[in-house]
Design an enzyme around this catalytic site. Structure first.
Site, PDB file in Angstrom:
ATOM      1  N   GLU A  33      44.367  43.443  59.262  1.00 34.85           N
ATOM      2  CA  GLU A  33      44.304  43.766  60.813  1.00 34.85           C
ATOM      3  C   GLU A  33      42.938  44.698  61.383  1.00 34.85           C
ATOM      4  O   GLU A  33      42.547  43.560  62.174  1.00 34.85           O
ATOM      5  CB  GLU A  33      45.642  44.152  61.049  1.00 34.85           C
ATOM      6  CG  GLU A  33      46.651  43.367  60.997  1.00 34.85           C
ATOM      7  CD  GLU A  33      47.800  43.762  59.997  1.00 34.85           C
ATOM      8  OE1 GLU A  33      48.800  43.095  60.139  1.00 34.85           O
ATOM      9  OE2 GLU A  33      47.025  44.376  59.548  1.00 34.85           O
ATOM     10  N   PRO A  59      42.378  42.991  43.976  1.00 34.07           N
ATOM     11  CA  PRO A  59      43.892  43.207  44.532  1.00 34.07           C
ATOM     12  C   PRO A  59      44.032  43.342  46.400  1.00 34.07           C
ATOM     13  O   PRO A  59      42.908  44.189  46.456  1.00 34.07           O
ATOM     14  CB  PRO A  59      43.953  43.955  43.734  1.00 34.07           C
ATOM     15  CG  PRO A  59      42.972  44.716  42.973  1.00 34.07           C
ATOM     16  CD  PRO A  59      42.001  43.691  43.422  1.00 34.07           C
ATOM     17  N   GLU A 103      34.317  46.232  50.212  1.00 35.89           N
ATOM     18  CA  GLU A 103      33.272  44.923  49.465  1.00 35.89           C
ATOM     19  C   GLU A 103      33.145  43.219  49.930  1.00 35.89           C
ATOM     20  O   GLU A 103      32.976  43.213  48.609  1.00 35.89           O
ATOM     21  CB  GLU A 103      33.184  45.490  48.156  1.00 35.89           C
ATOM     22  CG  GLU A 103      32.412  46.998  47.782  1.00 35.89           C
ATOM     23  CD  GLU A 103      32.225  47.267  46.785  1.00 35.89           C
ATOM     24  OE1 GLU A 103      30.693  47.584  46.371  1.00 35.89           O
ATOM     25  OE2 GLU A 103      33.011  47.019  45.723  1.00 35.89           O
ATOM     26  N   GLU A 114      37.944  33.904  56.440  1.00 41.24           N
ATOM     27  CA  GLU A 114      37.330  35.088  56.070  1.00 41.24           C
ATOM     28  C   GLU A 114      36.309  33.610  54.604  1.00 41.24           C
ATOM     29  O   GLU A 114      34.952  33.751  54.799  1.00 41.24           O
ATOM     30  CB  GLU A 114      36.990  36.059  55.154  1.00 41.24           C
ATOM     31  CG  GLU A 114      37.035  37.360  56.813  1.00 41.24           C
ATOM     32  CD  GLU A 114      38.742  38.354  55.417  1.00 41.24           C
ATOM     33  OE1 GLU A 114      37.345  39.499  55.749  1.00 41.24           O
ATOM     34  OE2 GLU A 114      39.363  38.535  55.924  1.00 41.24           O
TER      35      GLU A 114
END
Length: 415
Positions: free
Chosen positions: A54, A255, A298, A325
């Site tokens: 979010e 992860p 990152e 993304e």
């Protein structure tokens, strides 16, 4: 509302006891109660998102608000420690972070007394009754952007008409993230004059340049993005199998929760492949098979380095993370069957032949080998861009900024 307050007081008291007995820091437990140092006086907004997904989707909104109102500060809250870590990794001034206060009258009152926000902006579907009602009682307008309402949630709220009415009465402006969610909000009784245009925040991805190229060819590099417990083992098994056919393949494993580093490293060791770990400062070379990207903030770097992305949270039943993304970074998309959190987007990708769905490690291995081709990646990313462009919120955010400016007096309209 009284029954909710009694229930919330008991439930959060028990949760607070768990925090004190567990590993939570005293500062975190204090923030949950709305306490902490008194901030400097400034015009301030309160923006809340549940966690990383979010808040990542709201980053563009945060940047726009700060750019348009140079005197504005924002207190960003999350339900998780990783959410706060992510926001701090942006390195942006005029942003404070804290755990969201417990949804009890005392904790919310302490938080509002401390921060004195001019408005509350909720990202997606965090409909906490006390926060909404307490803000309304103080004349603090509540905005919800990119709101999601699933069928299951709609059934839940449909059984709570009194509580739902109190929450909805506090909402000044709500933009749903898709037409189905908007229809459910209408059916539940949210007045039409409080509904803004549909806005899918996840579609408004701003790519940031990769500052550190990796020594891997992009077309043979797979990113496993935001993977969850029980998923890394499946991805690693698939990658190990794919390597038998394509020894030049490389894996970036990012992860969802970096705190799981040690257990993920143990799983990588079982593959027999070489690896380096970002958080340990390990050197990564052309001969490194797997790079464990266990840091926050990152992800742009990893998307930029990978010609194909497996979207995490989809091989295990976590609803699947956003495909916007990887699409924005022109990384071809693979995913599992569990994609309820972005069902409309994944449906559009499937119809356009712009993503590959897999259900097993064997199927994922086969898809990785097939997709490790620069021409096929280019074709899929063009298809994905076209399919997802139709889901953009258009000028919906400008309507939100104008409504927020009208409610707060802040100079937020587009110049």
């Amino acid at each position: 509302m009284l029954l909710y307050r009694i229930f919330a007081a008991i439930a959060f008291a028990l949760y607070g006891l768990r925090l004190r007995l567990g590993a939570a820091s005293p500062a975190a437990a204090s923030e949950r109660r709305g306490r902490g140092p008194t901030p400097a006086a400034a015009p301030r907004l309160w923006l809340h998102g549940a966690s990383n997904g979010e808040l990542t989707s709201a980053r563009g909104v945060v940047e726009t608000l700060l750019a348009r109102a140079p005197d504005l500060s924002i207190i960003v809250t999350a339900n998780s420690a990783t959410g706060g870590t992510l926001v701090r990794s942006w390195g942006r001034g005029r942003i404070d972070t804290a755990f969201a206060p417990f949804d009890t009258r005392g904790a919310v009152a302490a938080f509002l007394d401390r921060w004195q926000p001019k408005a509350l902006v909720i990202v997606e579907n965090e409909l906490w009754p006390e926060r909404f009602v307490s803000c309304a009682e103080r004349g603090i307008p509540v905005f919800v952007i990119g709101a999601r309402m699933s069928r299951r949630s709609a059934r839940h709220w449909g059984r709570l008409p009194g509580l739902r009415a109190r929450i909805f009465s506090a909402i000044r402006f709500l933009s749903a993230q898709d037409a189905a969610s908007e229809a459910r909000f209408r059916d539940l009784g949210l007045p039409g004059d409080r509904l803004g245009p549909i806005v899918n925040l996840k579609s408004a991805v701003t790519t940031r340049g990769a500052a550190e190229p990796l020594p891997f060819p992009r077309d043979t590099t797979l990113l496993a993005a935001s993977t969850h417990e029980g998923e890394e083992e499946q991805v690693l098994a698939a990658f190990r199998q794919a390597r038998d056919a394509r020894p030049d393949l490389r894996l970036l494993l990012a992860p969802r929760h970096p705190r799981r580093r040690d257990e993920i490293e143990a799983a990588i060791r079982k593959t027999g492949l070489s690896f380096a770990t970002r958080s340990r400062g390990d050197a990564v070379t052309a001969g490194t098979d797997i790079y464990l990207a266990d840091t926050m903030g990152e992800m742009d770097l990893w998307y930029g380095a990978a010609g194909m992305t497996f979207v995490g949270g989809s091989l295990v039943d976590r609803g699947g993370h956003t495909p916007f993304e990887p699409a924005a970074h022109a990384s071809a998309i693979l995913h599992g069957p569990h994609v309820a959190n972005s069902a409309t987007a994944y449906r559009a990708l499937a119809q356009a032949g712009a993503a590959i769905e897999v259900t097993t490690p064997d199927a994922l291995a086969e898809a990785i080998v097939a997709l490790a081709d620069v021409d096929r990646q280019a074709d899929m990313t063009v298809r994905a861009h076209t399919a997802l462009a139709e889901l953009s919120g258009g000028d919906g955010l400008d309507v939100f900024y104008a409504a927020l400016a009208d409610a707060t007096g802040l100079p937020l309209q587009n110049a």
